[in-house]
Design an enzyme around this catalytic site. Sequence first.
Site, short mmCIF file in Angstrom:
data_model
loop_
_atom_site.label_atom_id
_atom_site.label_comp_id
_atom_site.label_asym_id
_atom_site.label_seq_id
_atom_site.Cartn_x
_atom_site.Cartn_y
_atom_site.Cartn_z
NE ARG A 1 -2.22 -2.15 3.26
CZ ARG A 1 -2.71 -2.53 4.44
NH1 ARG A 1 -3.85 -2.01 4.88
NH2 ARG A 1 -2.07 -3.41 5.20
CD GLN B 1 6.26 -14.09 7.83
OE1 GLN B 1 6.48 -12.89 7.79
NE2 GLN B 1 5.06 -14.58 8.05
CB THR C 1 0.41 -11.00 12.11
OG1 THR C 1 -0.98 -11.36 12.17
CG2 THR C 1 0.52 -9.67 11.37
C1 UD1 Z 1 -3.03 -5.84 12.10
C2 UD1 Z 1 -3.93 -6.72 13.00
C3 UD1 Z 1 -5.18 -5.93 13.38
C4 UD1 Z 1 -4.78 -4.66 14.09
C5 UD1 Z 1 -3.79 -3.84 13.23
C6 UD1 Z 1 -3.20 -2.72 14.08
C7 UD1 Z 1 -3.58 -9.06 12.32
C8 UD1 Z 1 -4.13 -10.21 11.58
N1 UD1 Z 1 -4.29 -7.94 12.30
O1 UD1 Z 1 -3.71 -5.58 10.88
O2 UD1 Z 1 -6.01 -6.71 14.25
O3 UD1 Z 1 -5.95 -3.90 14.38
O4 UD1 Z 1 -2.68 -4.65 12.80
O5 UD1 Z 1 -2.32 -1.92 13.34
O6 UD1 Z 1 -2.55 -9.20 12.95
N2 UD1 Z 1 3.82 -8.78 8.95
C9 UD1 Z 1 4.78 -9.78 8.93
N3 UD1 Z 1 4.55 -10.93 8.24
C10 UD1 Z 1 3.37 -11.17 7.60
C11 UD1 Z 1 2.38 -10.15 7.62
C12 UD1 Z 1 2.62 -8.98 8.30
O7 UD1 Z 1 5.86 -9.62 9.50
O8 UD1 Z 1 3.24 -12.25 7.01
C13 UD1 Z 1 4.08 -7.53 9.66
C14 UD1 Z 1 4.02 -6.30 8.78
O9 UD1 Z 1 5.33 -5.91 8.37
C15 UD1 Z 1 3.42 -5.24 9.69
C16 UD1 Z 1 2.67 -6.02 10.76
O10 UD1 Z 1 3.07 -7.37 10.64
O11 UD1 Z 1 4.44 -4.47 10.32
C17 UD1 Z 1 1.16 -5.91 10.63
O12 UD1 Z 1 0.76 -6.40 9.36
P1 UD1 Z 1 -0.37 -5.67 8.51
O13 UD1 Z 1 -0.59 -6.45 7.26
O14 UD1 Z 1 -0.06 -4.22 8.36
O15 UD1 Z 1 -1.66 -5.88 9.46
P2 UD1 Z 1 -2.95 -4.97 9.54
O16 UD1 Z 1 -3.83 -5.27 8.39
O17 UD1 Z 1 -2.58 -3.57 9.76
CA CA Z 2 -0.65 -2.41 9.66
#
Ligand code: UD1
Ligand code: CA
Length: 466
Positions: free
Chosen positions: A19, A80, A86
Amino acid sequence: MASQSKLSAIVLAAGKGTRMKSDLPKVLHPLCGRPLVEYPVAAAFEAGAAQVVVVTSGQPEIAQALRDRYGADRVAVVVQDPPRGTGDAVRFGLAAVLHPRTLILYGDTPLIRAQDLSGLLGAIDEPGTDLSILTALLENPFGYGRVLRDSSGSVREVREERDLRSDGERAVREVNAGMYAADTEKLREAVAQLSPNNAQGEYYLTDVVALVAQVSQVAAVQGEADALVGVNDRADLARAEDLLYARHRDRLRKAGVTIHGDARIDTGVEIAPDAEIGPGVCLRGKTRVGARSRVDVGSVLIDAEIGQGVDVKPYCVISQSSIGNGAQLGPFLHVRPESVIEADVHLGNFVETKKTRMRRGAKANHLSYLGDADVGERSNIGAGTITCNYDGFVKRQTIIGEGVFIGSDSHLVAPVTIGKNAYVATATTVTQDVPEDAMAIGRVRQENKPGYAAKLREKLAAAKKK
Ligand code: UD1
Ligand code: CA
């Protein structure tokens, strides 16, 4: 403290951050001068973590940025690949975790501070609580995971926006901030049970909440809404930036600094009490501003060391240089890297220095270029003086002793040395060393032709009539 040595932190920083529409990994985008990911890592250390594990997609720049700041022994980087959510990221992170308690933070929520985490960490020390999550009440909860509670008010689960089932669930204003503290063993057990059955087909860390809630207590600790601002796109980045700059201004005002308007003071900049910072000023990098100094409207300082009682007038740019006490600079001045401007020096409008030392009390008040120069104490550099320090191949030095007077519009062709108390007449091109107390003069002699101006005018007027 004994309990602090038992805490590990996992910071999730994998994925591309599509994004942001950028070639740069999302968590390396700068916020107030530092990459996003540094903020949660710093907060984790400050909250007492003995070890921080950062989960990335293997981008070497992220590991490098963290090692440069914190050292390889304190930050472990795990990869990863591919990013499958997450929950999956935490599974990778846990493989490196050494301690019985684990704090989890997201790499894209930079406004979190250690003080926001203390309640979260306190909660898992309560008997029977194995997991605590930070939540906040938002006016507009859209996009965040919602905290769903049972009829008795206990936390039952966190459900993601895309997976919400009713308008009732969508109306829940309590959201998951994305910060958790857990008993490490209980977390390992719960993470092992995650499955990707949701709208995104990902392993959601948030599903751990329901898994733990079935067997023990999950504590929801409500924090400030600002702390959870997550950066997913450039609009979020702008919002986080506004909030963080405002925080920096508030903190410095409380510490006795006058800050006008919207000055942008980056993370890590230090300003002493009774300094005054004008509107539109940007202070970056390792900049320090001493007591009673003023940095006026629109000036930009990068890695600048400003002494006490310095007056930086409007629209100056100073980078990687030091300024001594009582110096007066600008307006419209450019101090370029490796300049050393000593105490009580005056540099006026449209003066540029580069790798130049201006010794105590020296002056260059108007329109000058001083590069690779050493200007002695109390020497005066006239308007329009230029050090010709570059012949297209190498840079050369100009050495000016103390008490020297350089007349306006002089060119000093380096390498050249001008002795103590010497005098260079206006418009001289200096190509040879000038001895102490000598006067150098080198300019075309003037000739006056009496009455010639009038004759010239007549001649030109006649030519125009033809
Ligand atoms: C996430 C939460 C949501 C919360 C929000 C707060 C989950 C499923 N959802 O959503 O409940 O309200 O954050 O900001 O956790 N990341 C990894 N590996 C992955 C995917 C993501 O390391 O496979 C990291 C990303 O770099 C990021 C963080 O995890 O820093 C959060 O991921 P993102 O996809 O932004 O989650 P949100 O949709 O914001
Ligand atoms: Ca996020």
